[in-house]
Scaffold this active site. Structure first.
Site, PDB file in Angstrom:
ATOM      1  N   GLY A  93      -6.853   1.024  -4.964  1.00 42.18           N
ATOM      2  CA  GLY A  93      -7.313   2.185  -5.718  1.00 42.18           C
ATOM      3  C   GLY A  93      -7.267   1.963  -7.211  1.00 42.18           C
ATOM      4  O   GLY A  93      -8.198   2.301  -7.949  1.00 42.18           O
ATOM      5  N   GLU A 110       1.582  -2.068 -14.226  1.00 43.29           N
ATOM      6  CA  GLU A 110       1.886  -2.696 -12.931  1.00 43.29           C
ATOM      7  C   GLU A 110       3.339  -3.169 -12.940  1.00 43.29           C
ATOM      8  O   GLU A 110       3.763  -3.864 -13.860  1.00 43.29           O
ATOM      9  CB  GLU A 110       0.942  -3.878 -12.698  1.00 43.29           C
ATOM     10  CG  GLU A 110       1.348  -4.828 -11.589  1.00 43.29           C
ATOM     11  CD  GLU A 110       1.537  -4.149 -10.245  1.00 43.29           C
ATOM     12  OE1 GLU A 110       2.606  -4.370  -9.634  1.00 43.29           O
ATOM     13  OE2 GLU A 110       0.628  -3.402  -9.818  1.00 43.29           O
ATOM     14  N   GLY A 113      -1.241  -4.775  -3.135  1.00 42.83           N
ATOM     15  CA  GLY A 113      -1.194  -5.180  -1.735  1.00 42.83           C
ATOM     16  C   GLY A 113      -2.131  -6.310  -1.387  1.00 42.83           C
ATOM     17  O   GLY A 113      -1.939  -6.998  -0.380  1.00 42.83           O
ATOM     18  N   GLY A 134      -3.637  -9.541   4.836  1.00 38.02           N
ATOM     19  CA  GLY A 134      -4.348 -10.580   5.570  1.00 38.02           C
ATOM     20  C   GLY A 134      -5.811 -10.698   5.232  1.00 38.02           C
ATOM     21  O   GLY A 134      -6.543 -11.429   5.900  1.00 38.02           O
ATOM     22  N   VAL A 164       6.949   2.340 -13.970  1.00 36.85           N
ATOM     23  CA  VAL A 164       6.848   3.733 -14.395  1.00 36.85           C
ATOM     24  C   VAL A 164       7.984   4.542 -13.763  1.00 36.85           C
ATOM     25  O   VAL A 164       8.220   4.463 -12.559  1.00 36.85           O
ATOM     26  CB  VAL A 164       5.483   4.328 -14.025  1.00 36.85           C
ATOM     27  CG1 VAL A 164       5.427   5.810 -14.358  1.00 36.85           C
ATOM     28  CG2 VAL A 164       4.365   3.580 -14.749  1.00 36.85           C
ATOM     29  N   GLU A 190      -5.544  -7.286  16.784  1.00 32.29           N
ATOM     30  CA  GLU A 190      -5.895  -8.439  15.964  1.00 32.29           C
ATOM     31  C   GLU A 190      -4.816  -9.497  16.135  1.00 32.29           C
ATOM     32  O   GLU A 190      -3.636  -9.161  16.307  1.00 32.29           O
ATOM     33  CB  GLU A 190      -5.990  -8.058  14.482  1.00 32.29           C
ATOM     34  CG  GLU A 190      -7.057  -7.035  14.165  1.00 32.29           C
ATOM     35  CD  GLU A 190      -6.894  -6.397  12.792  1.00 32.29           C
ATOM     36  OE1 GLU A 190      -7.687  -5.497  12.465  1.00 32.29           O
ATOM     37  OE2 GLU A 190      -5.964  -6.787  12.057  1.00 32.29           O
ATOM     38  N   HIS A 219       0.869  -0.627   6.579  1.00 36.50           N
ATOM     39  CA  HIS A 219      -0.240   0.266   6.243  1.00 36.50           C
ATOM     40  C   HIS A 219       0.255   1.696   6.039  1.00 36.50           C
ATOM     41  O   HIS A 219      -0.168   2.613   6.749  1.00 36.50           O
ATOM     42  CB  HIS A 219      -1.287   0.228   7.358  1.00 36.50           C
ATOM     43  CG  HIS A 219      -1.863  -1.127   7.591  1.00 36.50           C
ATOM     44  ND1 HIS A 219      -2.166  -1.616   8.848  1.00 36.50           N
ATOM     45  CD2 HIS A 219      -2.208  -2.119   6.732  1.00 36.50           C
ATOM     46  CE1 HIS A 219      -2.660  -2.832   8.746  1.00 36.50           C
ATOM     47  NE2 HIS A 219      -2.699  -3.159   7.472  1.00 36.50           N
ATOM     48  N   ASN A 221      -7.936  -1.508   9.481  1.00 35.91           N
ATOM     49  CA  ASN A 221      -7.053  -1.799   8.354  1.00 35.91           C
ATOM     50  C   ASN A 221      -7.492  -0.956   7.158  1.00 35.91           C
ATOM     51  O   ASN A 221      -8.676  -0.807   6.903  1.00 35.91           O
ATOM     52  CB  ASN A 221      -7.118  -3.281   8.010  1.00 35.91           C
ATOM     53  CG  ASN A 221      -6.793  -4.171   9.197  1.00 35.91           C
ATOM     54  OD1 ASN A 221      -7.462  -4.114  10.230  1.00 35.91           O
ATOM     55  ND2 ASN A 221      -5.781  -4.998   9.059  1.00 35.91           N
TER      56      ASN A 221
END
Length: 524
Positions: free
Chosen positions: A47, A66, A134, A139, A270, A379, A459, A498
């Protein structure tokens, strides 16, 4: 020796704690004066990377904060540690490695490594840390849900046709996601995937190649011995040294920086978000070194604030702001509707050889979407060390109800995570998975090494969801120009797929809406 080891771990733990919220900074930037910037993005995962690029292209001065460091791929192929020889680069401010069982914890030096774990009640969550979020540790699977299943999770206010026509293709084009070429699939390194395909065929289940954000040309170089063996050796969870993984730092984020309007500041954690004067927002953060020690505290003021610290990070920031009344109008739906995407891991016992190496990212999906209990996909879950021959690890995903929640713990100044791992919905998803696995076993003479494991997820989704905390485009109710653009928006599941592609597509949709409505929009 034990006293020295205990002292070392104490010092390492102290360094890690120094990066947390309640620790005083060594000094404050510019004597406490706020630094103004038009837009701030917190986090650089799917995002945040999308938001950064679109803000930069619109000519809006933007800072990306970050918590992790930047990881540059080297010609020597030694940027990241490996799963078979881990060091501090493997884990985020931890004195041990953090891969899920049965992989043992291995002592390492505390460092701002790439893989982080959030330990909760009923669930452990794995997430990335670093420029690219991420995408550094996933993967590379780029999986689009079907329209039918999409609307089992999302409201009809989100137009799937537009996602399918505009936003999913846009993301795939920038990530350069594509299915595995046949010549690579036929190599020994993808034996596990071919075995799973054949087993599914015998069981009458549908299989298909999944798009993956992987440079297959570099994978061919790995196979030829011209690049360090990474993808073909299962090296994805600590980063990919060959550069074959198209992580966000190598596309969206580099494109954002190239606009000249976006500055990424790594190693900035942050701690506080809140309202400032004139409808603006204040963001306070700790700048740390690579051992987690706080160097300086900084304060920013911005007009536009985009939260993209992931389901855990974004929800925690909002919960802290609600508790400390720096964002007083946040509603009581915050922290709720959290889920695991019904993630599970299973080990199937095969009679013959599986893989000659730890494996590769799953590139084949087995789809049992018409499972009479609940839809299921499988998977090949590769890349873990210490997996013996004859064992085929499998990742299962489904649609989990968002029954989990995060609450703020004022004593630790962190969010506590709770997941009801034995709820009726969890039991139903387990039965659906077992039904699919039994069908595979009966058709192939295979068996399970152990029951499915639902104790962890890679996830995490929810906590600041669409329709509850945010509107359909991610703007937080009651707060103009404050947006959530990450997995926090999604109520527990991305509908048997995913999540990364859907998170990015929704962020693209939100940014289009935002940029079409702000005054004096500037174009490059």
């Amino acid at each position: 020796m034990s006293q020295m080891l205990n002292r070392r771990r104490f010092l390492q733990a102290s360094a890690a704690a120094a990066a947390s919220v309640g620790v005083s900074a060594l000094r404050t930037s510019a004597a406490g004066v706020d630094e103004y910037v038009e837009a701030i993005v917190i986090g650089s995962g799917f995002g945040g990377a999308v938001a950064s690029l679109r803000l930069g292209q619109a000519g809006i001065a933007t800072i990306v904060l970050e918590r992790g460091r930047r990881w540059q791929i080297t010609d020597a192929g030694d940027t990241f540690s490996t799963t078979d020889n881990p060091d501090g680069r493997a884990a985020w401010l931890s004195s041990t490695t953090v891969l899920p069982p049965p992989v043992p914890e291995i002592p390492i030096d505390v460092f701002t490594g790439v893989l982080d774990i959030k330990r909760g009640s009923g669930i452990n969550v794995y997430r990335g840390a670093g420029v690219g979020g991420g995408s550094l540790v996933y993967g590379a699977i780029t999986y689009q849900p079907t329209e039918e299943l999409f609307y089992k999770v999302f409201p009809r206010t989100i137009n799937y046709t537009r996602l399918d026509r505009i936003y999913y293709p846009r993301v795939r084009s920038i990530l350069k996601a594509s299915p595995i070429p046949d010549d690579i699939l036929q190599t020994e390194y993808y034996l596990a995937s071919r075995i799973l395909m054949e087993q599914a065929r015998k069981a009458g289940l549908n299989t298909r190649k999944i798009d993956a954000a992987i440079d297959w040309g570099i994978v061919r170089q790995e196979i030829a011995g011209k690049k360090v063996a990474s993808i073909i050796n299962g090296q994805v969870y600590y980063g990919t040294n060959s550069g074959a993984k198209n992580s966000l730092d190598r596309n969206y984020l580099s494109m954002a920086e190239a606009t000249g309007n976006v500055e990424i500041r790594p190693l900035h954690i942050v701690t506080t978000i809140g309202e400032a004067d004139r409808g603006r927002y204040r963001v306070v953060c700790n700048q740390i070194n690579e051992q987690g020690v706080v160097l300086v505290q900084k304060s920013f003021v911005c007009r536009y604030l985009f939260l993209a610290a992931g389901s855990i990070g974004t929800t925690e920031l909002l919960l802290r702001a609600k508790t400390n009344r720096t964002l007083r109008r946040l509603n009581n739906q915050l922290g709720k509707f959290w889920g695991t995407n019904s993630d599970s891991s299973t080990a199937m016992i095969n009679a013959g050889q599986t893989n000659p190496t730890p494996g590769n990212p799953g590139v084949i999906a087995v789809e049992h979407l018409d499972n009479p209990i609940a839809p299921v996909i499988l998977e090949a879950f590769t890349g873990l060390p210490f997996v013996p021959q004859g064992i085929l690890p499998v990742l299962g995903q489904g649609i989990s109800q968002p029954e989990g929640n995060l609450t703020y713990n004022s004593a630790t100044q962190l969010a506590d995570l709770f997941w009801p791992n034995n709820s009726a919905d969890s039991q139903r998803n387990t039965q659906a998975l077992l039904s699919t696995l039994q069908r595979l076993n009966q058709a192939n003479g295979t068996s399970l090494a152990a029951p499915p494991d639902y104790s962890f997820t890679a996830h995490p989704l929810g906590g600041a969801t669409i329709g509850k905390v945010c509107d359909t485009h991610g703007q937080v109710f009651g707060y103009p120009n404050l947006f959530v653009v990450d997995g926090s928006l999604i109520p527990g599941s991305t509908a048997c797929s995913n999540p990364s592609l859907t998170i990015a597509a929704l962020a693209e949709r939100s940014m289009d809406h935002f940029l079409n409505r702000i005054p004096r929009r500037r174009k490059m």
